[in-house]
Scaffold this active site. Sequence first.
Site, PDB file in Angstrom:
ATOM      1  N   CYS A 298       0.833  -1.209   0.000  1.00 23.64           N
ATOM      2  CA  CYS A 298       0.000   0.000   0.000  1.00 23.64           C
ATOM      3  C   CYS A 298       0.872   1.265   0.000  1.00 23.64           C
ATOM      4  CB  CYS A 298      -0.964  -0.052   1.188  1.00 23.64           C
ATOM      5  SG  CYS A 298      -2.310   1.122   1.058  1.00 23.64           S
TER       6      CYS A 298
ATOM      7  N   HIS B 258      -3.591  -5.610   0.893  1.00 19.56           N
ATOM      8  CA  HIS B 258      -2.954  -5.834   2.197  1.00 19.56           C
ATOM      9  C   HIS B 258      -2.903  -7.309   2.562  1.00 19.56           C
ATOM     10  CE1 HIS B 258      -2.589  -1.700   3.791  1.00 19.56           C
ATOM     11  NE2 HIS B 258      -3.638  -1.436   3.030  1.00 19.56           N
TER      12      HIS B 258
ATOM     13  N   GLU C  63      -1.211  -8.640   4.898  1.00 16.26           N
ATOM     14  CA  GLU C  63      -1.106  -8.796   6.358  1.00 16.26           C
ATOM     15  C   GLU C  63      -2.470  -8.724   7.039  1.00 16.26           C
ATOM     16  OE1 GLU C  63      -0.736  -6.095   4.765  1.00 16.26           O
ATOM     17  OE2 GLU C  63      -1.148  -4.312   5.982  1.00 16.26           O
TER      18      GLU C  63
END
Lengths: 234, 732
Positions: free
Chosen positions: A86, A203, A205
Amino acid sequence: MKFGIVVFPGSHGQTDCHYVFEQILQEPVTYLWHAEEDLQGVDCVIIPGGYAYGNYLRAGAIARFAPLMEQVIAFGKKGGLILGICNGFQILTEAGLLPGALIRNPSLRFQCQNTYLRVEQTETPFTNLCEQKEVVKMPIAHEEGGFVTDKETLERLEKEGRVILRYCNEQGEVTPESNPNGSLHNIAGIVNEQGNILGMMPHPERCVEAILGGEDGKKIFNSLVAWWQGGAGR
Amino acid sequence: MKEGFWREMGLSDDEYELIKEILQREPNEVELGMFGVMWSEHCSYKNSKNVLKQFPTTGPQVLQGPGENAGVVDIGDGQAVAFKLESHNHPSAIEPYQGAATGVGGIVRDIFTMGARPIASLNSLRFGSLKSKKTRYLFKGVVAGIAGYGNCMGIPTVAGEVYFHPSYEENCLVNAMCVGFMKHEDLAKGLATGPGNPVFLAGARTGRDGIHGATFASEEISEATEERRPTVQAGDPFMEKLLLEACLEVLKTGYVLGMQDLGAAGLTSSSCEMASRAGTGIEMDVAKVPCREEGMTPYEILLSESQERMLFVVQKGKEEEVRAIFEKWDLEVTIVGQVTADGLMTIKEGAEIVAQIPAQALTELCPRYDRETQEPEYLAQAQGYDLGALPEMEDYGKVLLTLLGTPTIASKEWVFNQFDYQGGTNTVVPPGSDAAVLRVKGYNKGIALTVDGNSRYVYLDPYRGGQIAVAEAARNLVCAGAQPLALTDCLNFGNPEKPEIFWQFKEAVAGMSEACRQLETPVVGGNVSFYNETKGEAIYPTPVVGMVGLVEDLAQVTTLGFKQEEDLIILLGQNKDELGASTYLSVIHGLEAGKSPEIDLELEKQVQQATLELIKMGLALSAHDCSEGGLAVALAECCLAGKMGAEIALTENIRPSSILFGESQSRIIISIHKSKIDTVLQHLKKLQVPSKVLGSVGGEVLSIAGSGWKVKVELAEMEEKYWRAIPCLMKG
């Protein structure tokens, strides 16, 4: 495999990434403070999401001048593994480690939503545990995620197989409707020429546990570890 | 003092006389300005304090009740959550983006000032009709402002609510809530303790923005206030993020004895409130305050509402350790004064004393008013409206689709997709359900959060409306699988000097208090916002409740969507013939009339407890409360979230409009596996909770049959209305 997560003033994805490495992957992990000039011997640098320096001026424009970034750039040029997520992707383009730029979404709004991604290349440090053309689900959360570049660069990226992830629908079809942010060729993630630096807007994560709605993000991180164990680390 | 100057500061003649008496002299201009802001309704609660005393504020779960920057409740394992809801209505009505953004900024500071790390934001918004260009401008700006600030801070905005109603056309409501996580021992307070200890000011420089914001918030919006646009502060979320990290780091050292953010009334309120709470004084030199502009006067420095600033008292001798932390975060930090034992706020500019007032005179001696009350004239007529005379509609399927496409009921995805609701990787239930759920990392538990308030119920019966606001918030949490713990409120009303408005206020608070007692959810903090009026017209009375609950086991997290074909649908509670104050009346008949639905708090509690038990036993697979739009809309929402239809049969002898769209309270729809039906019904019988099987899940259609009538709507049609309504209106 030791991971280092860069922390700029205004970054906030670092704790989410730290949790993934420490609790889910159970690999050594450390924070790398922007004002330091030492990468602490890490094997992979993560540039997390957030608003480094408030994204003032332009997303990533100030972060690239941080003292630590010189080390990160040198590390990347030597073939060190770097993953920019990002805001991290935005910073990597500003720092010249990846081509192109991320511009404002056509909606002119911040967009937080799930997206489907088609894995275009699997012979990479970041996706080697994925199947060719596998469809994975990962969330995006950004206001400036539209990938743009000049025509020649775009052609090169495609020709050299450097587009790693592309926005698609659940069936894996790359369509205009499945493109959330106006990225050229639905590009969600690209690598540099040597293939050791990945920038991606989604994302990984944020989707490593079923309780949060999906585990596909693990494939990216586990691929890194597998790549390392399979040779790069020896 | 120039004749009548105090009135410009928002002080009455009597208040001015009292100030002279306290000081035993005439105040100077600086002192008068300090009294003006501190004695404004916004800071002093002079009109509301006596009424607010009714709220129950204690309970075994309460670690910090009202009076501090935020309330704090225990969630077990030595952990706690701090939370508070606050309004930023006036600034948002004038400058929607910055007004809303700084509203978020202010409430976030309140949370980390307590030593808690902010982990979630919520918001409750009210606008006029989306058909008006002005409303679309305000709506778009407010949502973008909340997103801009919260996303940059990395605090996920996980839940909220938006209502559209003409009474908010000129006076939108922006109530922001923040929730923080901490260990018990991290609890910090706003106390200026230990005479001789230095007082630090950190963060942004002080500018001329927002001077007299608190006074502005304490009057009605008019053309004159429109001109005050420049007084709305601008937010800098990046600065706040740095301040957040530095403050939490410095609190960990143990060298900070008290901390308070600079919000309304800026340096004046933060300093005198800290001194007053500790029974001390503060001596401060305004010449030491870093300013953004040159030539700022003591008056301006004391009253500036520049954002992202923090005041704190440090143990003497630890100045350098504290300074180093702020410098690490690239923040300016300055010693501006020290704690004194004399109880006085002594403000200097260099060597010269420019103001000297007892700290408690500013915070405690403001007169309290018991305003006159009178039942408003509209009420008897509105309540007495003969709803029985209304004709039944021909096509209730069409009515259902219309309601699903009404912005107040339709999906708010357009709003919450602009919020980064996943940051922090704790969001188990994202926006769009009855309540959001966040897990606590490392534990198998979570917290559930919701914010709620239906102002039409309050308008048509403030007492009942107040009760319902609390009951419904608790019901939302229960539907998510949580035990409600405590609440924060934001009470948005018109001008309290009008007896009709004050009557609404008093009744609503009384109703809320009663529900809080019955449901054992004390009030641990909150905010009152009066003077929500434009050209003499008040908004609907709007008490908003923000509630926090505990999910003991994450396996119990429940959402509204139907889960699988053939599951049975059960209603807990009772269908009644109650159409008053419904969204149906408002949208279909253009009527804001009838009586607000009855609420029996005993039944409410039983229904909630039964639902929670069935969830804990693993029997209830989905749960959703009936609210705006009644049973039919609630069922449709369960279908929409689960992407499957349902077949329902209603046996009560109630006319279709009432049973479908009446908003009777204390009703929860659950779905269960068909094999468990006997266990569930037996359990409900044992608990003596009224319940009935409504039908079953399945297919692509929602069909509801009554005696002699049937409603049939395709899932795809409902989806089109529900998901597309707001995006379509925002394109127009």
